[in-house]
Write a protein that holds these residues in place. Structure first.
Motif, PDB file in Angstrom:
ATOM      1  N   SER A   1      -3.945  -4.062   2.721  1.00 27.99           N
ATOM      2  CA  SER A   1      -4.690  -4.099   1.468  1.00 27.99           C
ATOM      3  C   SER A   1      -5.997  -3.324   1.535  1.00 27.99           C
ATOM      4  O   SER A   1      -6.583  -2.982   0.505  1.00 27.99           O
ATOM      5  N   GLU A   2      -6.467  -3.023   2.749  1.00 26.97           N
ATOM      6  CA  GLU A   2      -7.716  -2.287   2.936  1.00 26.97           C
ATOM      7  C   GLU A   2      -7.486  -0.876   3.477  1.00 26.97           C
ATOM      8  O   GLU A   2      -8.426  -0.086   3.597  1.00 26.97           O
ATOM      9  N   ASP A   3      -6.258  -0.573   3.832  1.00 25.14           N
ATOM     10  CA  ASP A   3      -5.937   0.709   4.452  1.00 25.14           C
ATOM     11  C   ASP A   3      -6.118   1.839   3.440  1.00 25.14           C
ATOM     12  O   ASP A   3      -5.491   1.822   2.377  1.00 25.14           O
TER      13      ASP A   3
ATOM     14  N   SER B   1       3.034  -5.613   5.742  1.00 25.15           N
ATOM     15  CA  SER B   1       4.324  -6.188   5.372  1.00 25.15           C
ATOM     16  C   SER B   1       5.362  -5.949   6.462  1.00 25.15           C
ATOM     17  O   SER B   1       5.394  -4.881   7.077  1.00 25.15           O
ATOM     18  N   GLU B   2       6.212  -6.945   6.677  1.00 19.80           N
ATOM     19  CA  GLU B   2       7.306  -6.788   7.635  1.00 19.80           C
ATOM     20  C   GLU B   2       8.566  -6.229   6.979  1.00 19.80           C
ATOM     21  O   GLU B   2       9.551  -5.975   7.661  1.00 19.80           O
ATOM     22  N   VAL B   3       8.535  -6.041   5.654  1.00 16.86           N
ATOM     23  CA  VAL B   3       9.665  -5.433   4.965  1.00 16.86           C
ATOM     24  C   VAL B   3       9.720  -3.956   5.348  1.00 16.86           C
ATOM     25  O   VAL B   3       8.696  -3.276   5.411  1.00 16.86           O
TER      26      VAL B   3
ATOM     27  N   ARG C   1      -2.583   0.334  -3.470  1.00 17.38           N
ATOM     28  CA  ARG C   1      -3.361  -0.793  -3.951  1.00 17.38           C
ATOM     29  C   ARG C   1      -2.545  -1.554  -4.993  1.00 17.38           C
ATOM     30  O   ARG C   1      -1.583  -1.018  -5.559  1.00 17.38           O
ATOM     31  N   ALA C   2      -2.932  -2.769  -5.255  1.00 13.94           N
ATOM     32  CA  ALA C   2      -2.233  -3.576  -6.254  1.00 13.94           C
ATOM     33  C   ALA C   2      -2.184  -2.820  -7.577  1.00 13.94           C
ATOM     34  O   ALA C   2      -3.204  -2.320  -8.061  1.00 13.94           O
ATOM     35  N   GLY C   3      -0.999  -2.741  -8.133  1.00 12.16           N
ATOM     36  CA  GLY C   3      -0.821  -2.075  -9.419  1.00 12.16           C
ATOM     37  C   GLY C   3      -0.486  -0.599  -9.335  1.00 12.16           C
ATOM     38  O   GLY C   3      -0.064   0.002 -10.339  1.00 12.16           O
ATOM     39  N   ASP C   4      -0.644   0.022  -8.161  1.00  9.74           N
ATOM     40  CA  ASP C   4      -0.366   1.458  -8.043  1.00  9.74           C
ATOM     41  C   ASP C   4       1.091   1.787  -8.346  1.00  9.74           C
ATOM     42  O   ASP C   4       1.381   2.725  -9.098  1.00  9.74           O
ATOM     43  N   SER C   5       2.007   1.040  -7.753  1.00 12.03           N
ATOM     44  CA  SER C   5       3.429   1.335  -7.967  1.00 12.03           C
ATOM     45  C   SER C   5       3.819   1.158  -9.422  1.00 12.03           C
ATOM     46  O   SER C   5       4.539   1.998  -9.990  1.00 12.03           O
ATOM     47  N   ALA C   6       3.371   0.066 -10.034  1.00 14.09           N
ATOM     48  CA  ALA C   6       3.712  -0.176 -11.432  1.00 14.09           C
ATOM     49  C   ALA C   6       3.213   0.957 -12.322  1.00 14.09           C
ATOM     50  O   ALA C   6       3.908   1.379 -13.258  1.00 14.09           O
TER      51      ALA C   6
ATOM     52  N   ILE D   1       2.472   3.489   5.037  1.00  9.41           N
ATOM     53  CA  ILE D   1       2.024   4.819   4.622  1.00  9.41           C
ATOM     54  C   ILE D   1       3.199   5.620   4.064  1.00  9.41           C
ATOM     55  O   ILE D   1       3.062   6.323   3.046  1.00  9.41           O
ATOM     56  N   ALA D   2       4.361   5.524   4.696  1.00 10.70           N
ATOM     57  CA  ALA D   2       5.547   6.217   4.191  1.00 10.70           C
ATOM     58  C   ALA D   2       5.902   5.731   2.785  1.00 10.70           C
ATOM     59  O   ALA D   2       6.270   6.528   1.913  1.00 10.70           O
ATOM     60  N   LEU D   3       5.808   4.430   2.562  1.00  5.97           N
ATOM     61  CA  LEU D   3       6.050   3.883   1.227  1.00  5.97           C
ATOM     62  C   LEU D   3       5.073   4.482   0.224  1.00  5.97           C
ATOM     63  O   LEU D   3       5.475   4.935  -0.855  1.00  5.97           O
ATOM     64  N   ALA D   4       3.795   4.481   0.570  1.00  9.68           N
ATOM     65  CA  ALA D   4       2.780   4.986  -0.351  1.00  9.68           C
ATOM     66  C   ALA D   4       3.041   6.447  -0.707  1.00  9.68           C
ATOM     67  O   ALA D   4       2.967   6.839  -1.886  1.00  9.68           O
ATOM     68  N   GLU D   5       3.343   7.250   0.295  1.00  9.58           N
ATOM     69  CA  GLU D   5       3.588   8.666   0.033  1.00  9.58           C
ATOM     70  C   GLU D   5       4.831   8.871  -0.812  1.00  9.58           C
ATOM     71  O   GLU D   5       4.873   9.750  -1.684  1.00  9.58           O
ATOM     72  N   THR D   6       5.862   8.065  -0.589  1.00 11.47           N
ATOM     73  CA  THR D   6       7.093   8.190  -1.376  1.00 11.47           C
ATOM     74  C   THR D   6       6.844   7.817  -2.827  1.00 11.47           C
ATOM     75  O   THR D   6       7.284   8.521  -3.753  1.00 11.47           O
ATOM     76  N   VAL D   7       6.140   6.728  -3.057  1.00  7.45           N
ATOM     77  CA  VAL D   7       5.828   6.312  -4.425  1.00  7.45           C
ATOM     78  C   VAL D   7       4.974   7.372  -5.121  1.00  7.45           C
ATOM     79  O   VAL D   7       5.169   7.678  -6.307  1.00  7.45           O
TER      80      VAL D   7
END
Length: 235
Positions: A7-9, A49-51, A14-19, A211-217
């Motif tokens: 949450s701080e990285d 997250s462990e997902v 951040r919350a709401g970014d994906s939506a 980080i991979a998730l963030a870049e993909t989104v």
């Protein structure tokens, strides 16, 4: 060891970014092809997250898409030719409109890496998926030569660094030629951080996945923004 939580990285969502980025996306059938990166073998890390990576991408897509369906065919240890031989058919049978193809690391890790052969397999998969009507995401992988794990001996690092860089560069060329949505993790500012990698020397930890998730989104969001019709009241 990372000193802050997801949450701080500064590199993570951040919350709401994906939506916001994925709002109104058209995809309803998401298929993932690949090796252990696709299957998900990231090492757990406190505060993250462990997902696993592909599952996280699917979760974010599903959050704004009713009736979303997801198939992950990823399996550890496979080389690119094996991914094509065992997963392309089932992926096409699934009739996806969005696919993630992530492989090549198992080809590039040993000195027997044959770039042209790997390129041919990746190109065949992307071409078939695009011909079937699916958008394709390709990935430039993190460079495993930066892992501090003793399982990556010093003598292996120079050659491994070159091979992983070659794999990434050639995947980017294929992405540009065939029109994929390309996620370039190799060039990410955090990609050389030793704290990104798992103890096994072959994978990243949960921060690497985040980080991979963030870049993909972000790549998906940029694509959506570029392809949405311009509203006349905003002109």
């Amino acid at each position: 060891m990372c000193s802050f939580a997801e949450s701080e990285d500064p590199h993570c969502l951040r919350a709401g970014d994906s939506a916001r980025l994925l709002a109104g996306h058209p995809w309803r059938r998401f298929a993932v092809l690949g090796d252990s990166v696709a299957e998900g073998l990231a090492e757990p890390l406190p505060g993250y997250s462990e997902v696993q990576f592909a599952d996280r991408v699917a979760h974010e897509l599903a959050a704004t898409a009713p009736g979303f369906d997801y198939l992950n065919l990823g399996r550890r240890g496979l080389r690119t030719r094996e991914v094509r031989a065992t997963q392309l058919g089932p992926a096409l049978d699934f009739r996806p409109d969005l696919t993630l193809v992530v492989c090549g690391g198992n080809d590039a890790f040993p000195a027997t890496y044959r770039p042209d052969a790997v390129d041919a397999e990746l190109r065949a998969m992307v071409t078939a998926l695009r011909a079937a009507g699916a958008a394709v995401i390709t990935v430039g992988l993190y460079n495993l030569s930066y892992s501090p794990s003793p399982r990556v001996p010093d003598w292996l690092r120079p050659g491994l660094r070159t091979r992983m860089r070659t794999l990434s560069e050639r995947t980017a060329v294929i992405a540009a030629e065939l029109g994929t949505l390309h996620v370039n993790l190799t060039a990410h500012p955090a990609a050389t951080d030793p704290g990104l990698f798992a103890a096994d020397g072959r994978h990243v930890n949960a921060r690497g996945d985040a980080i991979a998730l963030a870049e993909t989104v972000r790549v998906l969001g940029a694509h959506l923004a570029a392809t949405r019709p311009v509203r006349m009241d905003h002109v």
